[in-house]
Design a protein around this motif. Sequence first.
Motif, PDB file in Angstrom:
ATOM      1  N   GLN A  13       0.931  -1.357   0.043  1.00  0.00           N
ATOM      2  CA  GLN A  13      -0.181  -0.006   0.048  1.00  0.00           C
ATOM      3  C   GLN A  13       0.908   1.414   0.135  1.00  0.00           C
ATOM      4  N   ALA A  14       0.149   2.302  -0.564  1.00  0.00           N
ATOM      5  CA  ALA A  14       0.828   3.524  -0.622  1.00  0.00           C
ATOM      6  C   ALA A  14       1.412   3.946   0.939  1.00  0.00           C
ATOM      7  N   LYS A  87       4.946   5.283  -3.183  1.00  0.00           N
ATOM      8  CA  LYS A  87       3.890   5.928  -3.833  1.00  0.00           C
ATOM      9  C   LYS A  87       3.598   5.136  -4.924  1.00  0.00           C
ATOM     10  N   PRO A  88       2.004   5.241  -5.392  1.00  0.00           N
ATOM     11  CA  PRO A  88       1.619   4.602  -6.682  1.00  0.00           C
ATOM     12  C   PRO A  88       2.544   4.745  -7.993  1.00  0.00           C
ATOM     13  N   SER A 124      -2.976   2.657  -4.326  1.00  0.00           N
ATOM     14  CA  SER A 124      -3.427   3.890  -3.452  1.00  0.00           C
ATOM     15  C   SER A 124      -4.470   3.722  -2.462  1.00  0.00           C
TER      16      SER A 124
END
Length: 124
Positions: A13-14, A87-88, A124
């Motif tokens: 996950q972010a 980050k994505p 995200s």
Amino acid sequence: QVQVVESGGGLVQAGGSLRLSCVASGRTFSSYAMGWFRQAPGKEREFVAAISVSGSRTYYTDSVKGRFTISRDNAKNTVYLQMSRLKPEDTAVYYCAAGNVYIDYEVSYKYAYWGQGTQVTVSS
């Protein structure tokens, strides 16, 4: 001939973290600079980070500075990429590379040996 094998990719996950590892076979690992590159879908391969032969110098692309850390353990023929605050836009296939590089560490063609890549996906 040097074989390079990456591992450690996955789905995160972010804001999370991952550590990529890269093992390079052969007794000459300690004589090669090591680099990490990545390629996102539909984009060109880009430089991420590199480390000099001794490990005393490291280089990063601006977008990962302060979040990623490259290191090496010459006794284990291994280079690491610790990735934090993901980050994505960090989603990509990450490639490890080895080469006789002394300047222009961000230039991919300077690296002679490449791994097959490991997928990193940041949701995200």
